[in-house]
Design an enzyme around this catalytic site. Structure first.
Site, mmCIF file in Angstrom:
data_model
loop_
_atom_site.group_PDB
_atom_site.id
_atom_site.type_symbol
_atom_site.label_atom_id
_atom_site.label_comp_id
_atom_site.label_asym_id
_atom_site.label_seq_id
_atom_site.Cartn_x
_atom_site.Cartn_y
_atom_site.Cartn_z
ATOM 1 C CB THR A 147 -0.967 0.033 1.202
ATOM 2 O OG1 THR A 147 -0.220 -0.111 2.400
ATOM 3 C CG2 THR A 147 -2.004 -1.072 1.096
ATOM 4 C CB CYS A 148 4.056 2.203 1.542
ATOM 5 S SG CYS A 148 5.078 0.798 1.103
ATOM 6 C CB SER A 149 5.152 1.414 -3.387
ATOM 7 O OG SER A 149 4.907 0.011 -3.297
#
Length: 171
Positions: A147-149
């Site tokens: 989710t961070c990327s």
């Protein structure tokens, strides 16, 4: 919390129940006033009140949160591939599965892969990535997300049906 002076010694009865309910409703409405004031002040530092008044709450929600549903083509436009290409069969199965999903399932996919349930209004600065996920048993392997990327690790599924099943299970 006392709703009125000396309220801790008063019993709620059938006769005064409406007064009690009215006082509880008043307190509940006011209990987040400090937090709401802080939120408003924060918003007004970014967008002056005179400009906010030009928009309805729905227009502000759209500008801040994006559309509640999205077209798969909008996501395709911002997608980059690593270790695979948009012409690979498993990637085509992925896109076909997403096309056949309901709006709610597409929203769930976004939450799975990005941590948000909506695409932003302005997608130019965002990049959705699909990476190949190598596995000796791809049809039994779930996709993974970062989710961070805004990245999906997609196994090489052998059919649209398997892609839909595995994606639904993952999201």
């Amino acid at each position: 919390m006392e709703l009125l002076k000396g309220g801790n010694t008063k019993k709620v009865t059938f006769a005064n129940r409406l007064e009690y309910a009215k006082l509880v409703a008043k307190v509940r409405k006011e209990e987040g006033a400090l937090q709401m004031k802080a939120i408003k002040n924060g918003i007004y530092r970014i967008v002056p009140l005179s400009l906010i008044k030009l928009f309805t709450w729905k227009e502000i929600e759209f500008k801040v949160c994006g559309k509640p549903s999205f077209k798969v083509d909008a996501l395709k436009k911002i997608t980059h591939y690593s270790g695979c290409s948009e012409r690979d069969s498993h990637v085509e199965y992925f896109w076909q599965a997403l096309e056949e999903f309901t709006d709610e399932e597409r929203s769930m996919y976004l939450r799975f892969v990005w941590g948000r349930s909506r695409l932003p209004t302005y997608t130019e600065s965002y990049k959705h990535e699909i990476h190949v996920k190598n596995s000796s048993t791809p049809d039994r392997t779930l996709p993974e997300s970062h989710t961070c990327s805004f990245t999906l690790d997609l196994p090489k599924y052998s059919s649209v049906e398997i892609a839909k099943e595995r994606l639904r299970l993952a999201i």
